[in-house]
Design an enzyme around this catalytic site. Structure first.
Site, short mmCIF file in Angstrom:
data_model
loop_
_atom_site.label_atom_id
_atom_site.label_comp_id
_atom_site.label_asym_id
_atom_site.label_seq_id
_atom_site.Cartn_x
_atom_site.Cartn_y
_atom_site.Cartn_z
N GLU A 162 -9.15 -5.63 -3.63
CA GLU A 162 -8.57 -4.44 -3.02
C GLU A 162 -9.65 -3.50 -2.46
O GLU A 162 -9.48 -2.91 -1.40
CB GLU A 162 -7.75 -3.66 -4.06
N HIS B 192 -7.41 -5.90 0.75
CA HIS B 192 -6.19 -5.09 0.76
C HIS B 192 -5.35 -5.43 1.99
O HIS B 192 -5.81 -5.25 3.11
CB HIS B 192 -6.62 -3.62 0.79
N SER C 275 0.84 -1.19 0.00
CA SER C 275 0.00 0.00 0.00
C SER C 275 0.88 1.25 0.00
O SER C 275 1.67 1.45 -0.92
CB SER C 275 -0.95 -0.04 1.20
#
Length: 513
Positions: free
Chosen positions: A325, A420, A215
């Site tokens: 995600e 995610h 990320s």
């Protein structure tokens, strides 16, 4: 003679038992002697300073070298994390194993090292945590490096300044130092320089350093690839959920305007006023004024990042994303009626909407929900493939693209899927750090995922013994590796890639979510 041999055996057994119970481990670095903890075949050194505390007049300045010390310094506990709004419970699919534990303080530039007890020029993994540049820490439980160290690498996790403390740009700061912003990025570069100098003391090879992150940490990795200040400090890179076409980095002038708005919201009329504020006041959100409290991230500052300069470090890169995600960040993820899908496609793809709907057909609301989820997944994948294609034109090193599809188990597994960050416990071989109902299938995926990552960290090529071959990205084939219980090479339909590419060129860039 027999009695002497028995004594030697007893002494050796006692020594091994002491090691297993957490005997001291020593390392000698530039600053002085460190005393960590030996746990069987792994030595851990926690809370090691790699830069001076960025407090007082050093707030919003490039990191200074850490001080030396006399005698031995204990490195047996994590140091504070950088100031941030800490949530002890997590939210959505993120439970406590993903969230910062313990204290926070502005004196936070520390790193942690896990190393095989046998010191012999091992490859090095440097992990850069995620958290939207506003939260996170190198001490998050699922980043524990012991399991990977047992596989024969040295693992380092780092802290870096966050939010306004890490990325504030301001005209006065620019006049003071010639540039401003990017303090968190400069922290990561300082950590890499520290590693280049000191990692040999832990058995690490400074010429085989892999930087990796997820990320915001992945975005930081790619910024380091682009930074002239980081060139030569690493040999390969892994960006998990961070590469994509259309992800832009603001310019200094824009970031300075954000900084001025932030200062105004805090009632600070000068840089001196800002430095007089406590760290708690700096990170405290302003009621009803979200803008000045958010949006702090790396920028093109003319120092760490230069306009138009990309892929300064020509190194092999592994990059990809998880299949779901957006499941925890988009309220409408996986929920669309047939009518909504048509409306949204026209809004997002304009003249391309008919072609889009032909590739993602839906005769019912149920099919529309599935089509919307598939399109979101493939939009992120296409974005990553297009990014890899752009890199291919400027780099001689291979790029390896993946899509991670294995859903992490839990009460909301069907809702969140491969959300995610869900790959991280598998990468670090740390299922024991998460309170989830893992099965034999999960442990099999651990061997696959960590196997690819370890092979890449060791050799610059993710394919290793017993693993399905992972070919480098080929811009003509749109190949990627689907990673999960049924790992294998796949190709994204060229017609879909074209739609997402054309949407990007018309000002509608495909995003990861």
């Amino acid at each position: 003679m027999r009695r002497s041999l028995i004594g030697i055996v007893i002494a050796l057994a006692a020594s091994l038992a002491g090691t297993a119970l957490g005997a001291p481990a020593n390392a000698y670095i530039d600053q002085g002697k460190l005393t960590g903890t030996a746990d069987r075949d792994v030595d851990a050194f926690l809370g090691v300073p790699f830069a001076a505390p960025p407090v007082g007049e050093l707030r919003w300045k490039a990191p200074e070298p850490a001080s030396k010390w006399q005698g031995a310094r204990a490195a047996t506990a994590f140091a504070p994390s950088c100031p941030q709004p800490v949530d002890p419970k997590g939210f959505g699919p993120w439970t406590s194993e993903y969230v910062v534990q313990g204290a926070v303080a502005e004196d936070c530039l520390y790193l942690n090292v896990w190393a095989p007890s046998e010191r012999r020029a091992q490859p090095v993994l440097v992990w850069i945590h995620g958290g939207a540049f506003t939260s996170g820490s190198g001490s998050v439980p699922i980043y524990d490096g012991a399991a990977l160290a047992r596989a024969g690498i040295v693992v380092v996790t780092i802290n870096y300044r966050l939010g306004a403390l890490g990325f504030l740009a301001h005209p006065e700061l620019t006049r003071e130092a010639g540039a401003s912003g990017n303090y968190g990025l400069l922290d990561a570069i300082a950590a890499l320089r520290w590693i280049a100098t000191n990692i040999g003391a832990f058995g690490g090879d400074p010429h085989r350093v892999t930087i990796a992150g997820q990320s915001a940490g992945a975005a930081m990795v790619l910024d380091l690839v682009d930074s002239p200040l980081a060139k030569g400090l690493f040999a390969r890179a892994i960006a998990e959920s961070g590469a994509g076409l259309g992800i832009s980095v603001p310019l200094l002038a824009d970031a300075e305007r954000t900084g001025l708005a932030f200062a105004q919201a805090k009632g600070a009329k000068s840089l001196a006023d800002l430095r007089a504020l406590s760290a708690e006041e700096i990170i405290k959100p302003q009621a009803g004024a979200a803008g000045p409290t958010l949006g702090f991230a790396p920028i093109v500052d003319g120092r760490a990042l230069l306009a138009g300069e990309h892929f300064v470090s020509d190194v092999p890169i592994v990059t990809g994303l998880t299949a779901d995600e957006g499941s925890a960040m988009s309220p409408g993820y996986g929920h669309a009626t047939k009518e909504q899908l048509a409306t949204q496609s026209r809004a997002q793809y304009g003249d391309l909407a008919a072609r889009f709907l032909a590739l993602y057909p839906a005769a019912s609301d149920a099919e529309a929900a599935d089509a919307a989820k598939t399109a979101a997944r493939e939009r992120g994948l296409a974005s990553t493939l297009l990014w890899a294609r752009a890199r291919e034109l400027k780099s001689s090193s291979h790029t390896y693209v993946y899509l991670y599809v294995h859903p992490e188990p839990g009460p909301d597994s069907a809702r969140y899927g491969a959300f995610h960050s869900s790959e991280i416990p598998y990468v670090f071989k740390n299922l024991d750090k998460a309170d989830r109902p893992y099965t034999a299938a999960d442990r099999s995926v651990v061997l696959t995922v960590s196997g690819y990552w370890l092979s890449f960290i060791r050799n610059g090529d993710p394919t290793g013994p017993g693993l399905v071959p992972w070919p480098p990205f080929d811009p003509q084939l749109n190949l990627y590796l689907e990673v999960g219980e049924r790992t294998g090479t796949r190709a994204l339909d060229a017609r879909k890639v074209e739609i997402f590419e054309r949407a990007a060129s018309s000002g509608r860039p495909p995003s990861l979510f």
